[in-house]
Design an enzyme around this catalytic site. Structure first.
Site, PDB file in Angstrom:
ATOM      1  CB  CYS A  33     -16.857  19.107  60.360  1.00 12.49           C
ATOM      2  SG  CYS A  33     -15.083  18.871  60.215  1.00 12.49           S
ATOM      3  CG  ASP A  35     -14.442  15.513  59.345  1.00 16.02           C
ATOM      4  OD1 ASP A  35     -15.068  14.514  59.739  1.00 16.02           O
ATOM      5  OD2 ASP A  35     -14.825  16.226  58.408  1.00 16.02           O
ATOM      6  CB  CYS A  58     -14.940  16.682  53.820  1.00 18.39           C
ATOM      7  SG  CYS A  58     -14.009  18.227  53.797  1.00 18.39           S
ATOM      8  CB  CYS A 102     -11.733  21.369  55.080  1.00 18.31           C
ATOM      9  SG  CYS A 102     -13.528  21.479  55.144  1.00 18.31           S
TER      10      CYS A 102
END
Ligand code: FES
Length: 127
Positions: A33, A35, A58, A102
């Site tokens: 992603c 991130d 996120c 994540c």
């Protein structure tokens, strides 16, 4: 999609920010992603005395980092190294399958910080 515990950590994240006199800093990014995550550690007698995180991740990444910081504060660095992203997700009561990656951000950044500390460095090569 998120359970109550995840939402609570996302809305009230613990240990956010920077530790100015950190003994070790770990970084990690997700190719999935884009991130990123930074973990700061204060270590005394091989024990995690304090921990902070900063992320551009996120909600799941924020909740995972918040939970991770609560799980490892006070642990020896050996015990902290045993914490996996799955442990963090389990402590949160689970994450949606699409958001499991994540939780890697925080656990891997923590492991990177400990590795830097063990190599006698505050930062890794890229910092
Ligand atoms: Fe990137 Fe969650 S989507 S950390």
């Amino acid at each position: 999609m998120y359970n109550e515990k995840v939402v609570e950590h996302f809305c009230n994240p613990r240990n956010v920010g920077e530790l100015l006199e950190a003994d070790a800093i770990g970084e990690n990014g997700s190719f999935k992603c884009g991130d990123t995550m930074k973990i700061y550690l204060k270590i005394k007698d091989d024990r995690i005395e304090d921990i902070r995180f900063q992320t551009y991740g996120c909600g799941a990444a924020i909740a995972s980092s918040s939970m991770l910081t609560e799980m490892v504060k006070g642990l020896t660095i050996d015990d902290a190294l045993k914490i996996t992203n799955q442990d963090v997700a389990d402590q949160l009561g689970g994450l949606p399958p699409l958001k499991l990656h994540c939780s890697n951000l925080a656990a891997d950044a923590l492991h990177n910080a400990i590795e830097n500390f063990r190599n006698g460095k505050v930062h890794g090569e890229s910092a």
